[in-house]
Design a protein around this motif. Structure first.
Motif, PDB file in Angstrom:
ATOM      1  N   GLN A 150       8.329  39.999  37.495  1.00 14.12           N
ATOM      2  CA  GLN A 150       7.037  39.682  36.894  1.00 14.12           C
ATOM      3  C   GLN A 150       6.907  40.324  35.508  1.00 14.12           C
ATOM      4  O   GLN A 150       6.393  39.702  34.576  1.00 14.12           O
ATOM      5  CB  GLN A 150       5.914  40.161  37.810  1.00 14.12           C
ATOM      6  CG  GLN A 150       5.761  39.314  39.063  1.00 14.12           C
ATOM      7  CD  GLN A 150       4.778  39.897  40.054  1.00 14.12           C
ATOM      8  OE1 GLN A 150       4.165  40.932  39.796  1.00 14.12           O
ATOM      9  NE2 GLN A 150       4.616  39.251  41.195  1.00 14.12           N
ATOM     10  N   GLU A 152       6.682  33.287  39.724  1.00 14.78           N
ATOM     11  CA  GLU A 152       5.252  33.470  39.981  1.00 14.78           C
ATOM     12  C   GLU A 152       4.453  33.717  38.703  1.00 14.78           C
ATOM     13  O   GLU A 152       3.240  33.478  38.676  1.00 14.78           O
ATOM     14  CB  GLU A 152       5.046  34.632  40.962  1.00 14.78           C
ATOM     15  CG  GLU A 152       5.469  34.289  42.377  1.00 14.78           C
ATOM     16  CD  GLU A 152       5.468  35.486  43.309  1.00 14.78           C
ATOM     17  OE1 GLU A 152       5.303  36.626  42.789  1.00 14.78           O
ATOM     18  OE2 GLU A 152       5.637  35.307  44.514  1.00 14.78           O
ATOM     19  N   LEU A 162       2.571  26.824  42.864  1.00 17.47           N
ATOM     20  CA  LEU A 162       3.400  27.794  43.589  1.00 17.47           C
ATOM     21  C   LEU A 162       3.429  27.485  45.080  1.00 17.47           C
ATOM     22  O   LEU A 162       4.457  27.645  45.743  1.00 17.47           O
ATOM     23  CB  LEU A 162       2.871  29.211  43.356  1.00 17.47           C
ATOM     24  CG  LEU A 162       3.093  29.804  41.967  1.00 17.47           C
ATOM     25  CD1 LEU A 162       2.391  31.148  41.844  1.00 17.47           C
ATOM     26  CD2 LEU A 162       4.577  29.953  41.675  1.00 17.47           C
ATOM     27  N   SER A 163       2.292  27.041  45.616  1.00 17.53           N
ATOM     28  CA  SER A 163       2.224  26.726  47.043  1.00 17.53           C
ATOM     29  C   SER A 163       3.079  25.521  47.404  1.00 17.53           C
ATOM     30  O   SER A 163       3.484  25.369  48.561  1.00 17.53           O
ATOM     31  CB  SER A 163       0.765  26.462  47.450  1.00 17.53           C
ATOM     32  OG  SER A 163      -0.015  27.621  47.272  1.00 17.53           O
ATOM     33  N   GLY A 184      -1.766  28.242  40.943  1.00 22.08           N
ATOM     34  CA  GLY A 184      -1.577  28.664  42.325  1.00 22.08           C
ATOM     35  C   GLY A 184      -1.143  27.538  43.226  1.00 22.08           C
ATOM     36  O   GLY A 184      -0.304  27.717  44.119  1.00 22.08           O
ATOM     37  N   ALA A 212      10.361  41.761  42.735  1.00 25.19           N
ATOM     38  CA  ALA A 212       9.235  40.967  42.242  1.00 25.19           C
ATOM     39  C   ALA A 212       8.523  41.666  41.097  1.00 25.19           C
ATOM     40  O   ALA A 212       8.148  41.040  40.103  1.00 25.19           O
ATOM     41  CB  ALA A 212       8.259  40.691  43.377  1.00 25.19           C
ATOM     42  N   LEU A 244      11.807  35.277  42.390  1.00 26.73           N
ATOM     43  CA  LEU A 244      10.475  34.837  42.802  1.00 26.73           C
ATOM     44  C   LEU A 244       9.408  35.397  41.868  1.00 26.73           C
ATOM     45  O   LEU A 244       8.462  34.692  41.491  1.00 26.73           O
ATOM     46  CB  LEU A 244      10.188  35.287  44.237  1.00 26.73           C
ATOM     47  CG  LEU A 244      10.832  34.483  45.366  1.00 26.73           C
ATOM     48  CD1 LEU A 244      10.386  35.030  46.715  1.00 26.73           C
ATOM     49  CD2 LEU A 244      10.468  33.009  45.264  1.00 26.73           C
ATOM     50  N   GLY A 245       9.547  36.674  41.477  1.00 26.03           N
ATOM     51  CA  GLY A 245       8.577  37.287  40.577  1.00 26.03           C
ATOM     52  C   GLY A 245       8.520  36.565  39.240  1.00 26.03           C
ATOM     53  O   GLY A 245       7.435  36.365  38.670  1.00 26.03           O
ATOM     54  N   PRO A 287      -1.439  34.231  48.008  1.00 24.45           N
ATOM     55  CA  PRO A 287      -2.076  34.133  46.690  1.00 24.45           C
ATOM     56  C   PRO A 287      -3.177  33.083  46.635  1.00 24.45           C
ATOM     57  O   PRO A 287      -4.207  33.294  45.978  1.00 24.45           O
ATOM     58  CB  PRO A 287      -0.896  33.753  45.776  1.00 24.45           C
ATOM     59  CG  PRO A 287       0.297  34.318  46.462  1.00 24.45           C
ATOM     60  CD  PRO A 287       0.028  34.133  47.927  1.00 24.45           C
ATOM     61  N   ILE A 315       3.562  32.694  50.594  1.00 25.18           N
ATOM     62  CA  ILE A 315       3.168  31.548  49.761  1.00 25.18           C
ATOM     63  C   ILE A 315       1.668  31.309  49.850  1.00 25.18           C
ATOM     64  O   ILE A 315       0.992  31.046  48.846  1.00 25.18           O
ATOM     65  CB  ILE A 315       3.929  30.282  50.194  1.00 25.18           C
ATOM     66  CG1 ILE A 315       5.442  30.462  49.978  1.00 25.18           C
ATOM     67  CG2 ILE A 315       3.435  29.073  49.424  1.00 25.18           C
ATOM     68  CD1 ILE A 315       5.847  30.618  48.537  1.00 25.18           C
TER      69      ILE A 315
END
Length: 415
Positions: free
Chosen positions: A361, A241, A261-262, A258, A357, A237-238, A163, A160
């Motif tokens: 993505q 993201e 996402l964190s 970002g 991922a 998760l991909g 990125p 996490i």
């Protein structure tokens, strides 16, 4: 097996004699684990001005990591971690330097992509080596399960935070700062881990020799089910993201992508620790498919909010099942993997998550471009439900975990 642990178990695991040095050095080695690929992508884009080339370089790095994690794991299971980690750390240092030189010289795209693949292959797999070390430091039981949970939680935190660190460092005067800092941390930590007394003393026991199957750790049905669970987890998760930053950009706050996402790390870590104390469902053969199915349903909630505040709250809810899943994958390896394949087996988990991922993505990117971010969340939920249903149909391959017998014994009985 319930696999429930307490805070006292976490404390006992981390204060075990001989654990301090490996724990500290592996933390440094794993800090940039989710940073290298993204930092490299941002660096290439900044120098070349091409997102297309940068994306191919990043994809090449992911492919390299997927291959390297399994190959290195198999070698470490046979030789112990010290020599393999020292060799790949040296190779990694040389290849990172070559990649930076190629980017700075604005070399051919193919050269940068091939070097990115090589960098990924030689990225030191300290995480799997660290997890395998607990089988020597601790006997089977709740304290060892707590150690596995710690490994999963710490890895998740770095996935996490990585990125965010990459995004911060790429804005330094030199765009390659993130790549260099991440590589230095990884090389220093991996070398330090390899030279600890516990790592140097780790050797495969005679009763842990492999059967010689070309599939290695994937030789048992239970291990293949764990890999499927990890792939599904990585795919979801991909997709998140990609869709979350896209949602932030469409809302006019691209810089928030970002950070959003964190946000997931907050609920992920807190719930992960609590979940380890009272896991549900308790039987592992039910836990893996149930967690993936519920995670898929929670991701569908991300399509509902129309504001970034609402999306933030939804991410907190969905993120709560991230660490419980990664922890369960780690604990399931205890008996799902064939004897003598502990490091390779965890390497397969990393490979499965990485490939998932990459798949997620790519799919999410297409949906975001052609429709909208909310649609990407719904597609992610649908993919998760399909993979979860497939995993549910394979749940009996994990029954060996709860009967207290090894996967290899169970596989032999099935045959």
């Amino acid at each position: 097996m319930s696999h429930s642990v307490s805070l006292a178990d976490y404390r006992a695991a981390l204060t075990t004699r001989g654990a301090a040095a490996p724990v500290l050095t592996s933390l440094l080695a794993r800090l940039p684990v989710a940073m290298i690929g993204l930092a490299l992508m941002l660096y290439v884009q900044r120098v070349t001005g091409s997102f297309a080339v940068a994306g191919l370089v990043s994809a090449g790095n992911l492919v390299g990591v997927a291959v390297g994690s399994v190959v290195q794991g198999r070698i470490m299971d046979r030789l112990g971690p010290t020599r393999p980690l020292l060799v790949v750390s040296a190779m990694f240092a040389v290849l990172v330097a070559a990649e930076i030189a190629a980017v700075q010289a604005r070399g051919p795209a193919l050269t940068m992509i091939l070097l990115a693949v090589a960098v990924g292959v030689t990225e030191p797999m300290t995480g799997p080596a660290s997890r395998a070390l607990w089988t020597r430091l601790l006997p089977p039981g709740q304290v060892r399960d707590a150690a596995y949970s710690y490994e999963a939680i710490s890895m998740e935190v770095f996935f996490i935070l990585g990125p965010g660190l990459a995004g911060l460092l790429v804005n330094m005067p030199w765009g390659g700062t993130g790549v260099l800092v991440g590589a230095c941390c990884m090389i220093t930590g991996s070398t330090g881990f390899a030279l600890t007394r516990a790592a140097r003393g780790q050797r495969p026991r005679g009763d842990e020799r492999k059967s010689g199957s070309p599939l290695g750790a994937l030789a048992t049905p239970g291990m293949r089910s764990v890999a499927l669970a990890a792939f599904g987890f990585g795919a979801l998760l991909g997709m998140i993201e990609v869709a979350v930053p896209a949602a932030a950009e469409r809302a006019g706050h691209a810089a928030m992508g970002g950070l959003l996402l964190s946000v997931m790390s907050v609920s992920s870590v807190v719930v992960g620790v609590l979940y380890g104390m009272r896991p549900w469902p308790r039987p592992m053969y039910l836990r893996l498919p149930t967690l993936l199915l519920v995670f898929a349903l929670l991701i569908a909630l991300l399509a509902l909010p129309r504001t970034l505040l609402g999306l933030t709250l939804a991410l907190l809810v969905a993120g709560s099942l991230i660490t419980p899943q990664s922890t369960s994958h780690s604990v399931a390896l205890e008996t799902a993997a064939p004897a003598g394949t502990a490091t390779e087996a965890f390497g397969w988990v990393i490979t499965s998550v990485t490939l998932g991922a990459a798949f997620g993505q790519s799919v999410s990117g297409q949906v975001v471009e052609s429709v909208a971010p909310p649609a990407a969340f719904l597609v992610a939920s649908g993919v998760g439900l399909l993979l979860g249903a497939l995993l549910w149909s394979r749940r009996r391959t994990l029954l060996a975990d709860d009967r207290g017998v090894s996967s290899s014994t169970f596989a032999g009985a099935v045959s």
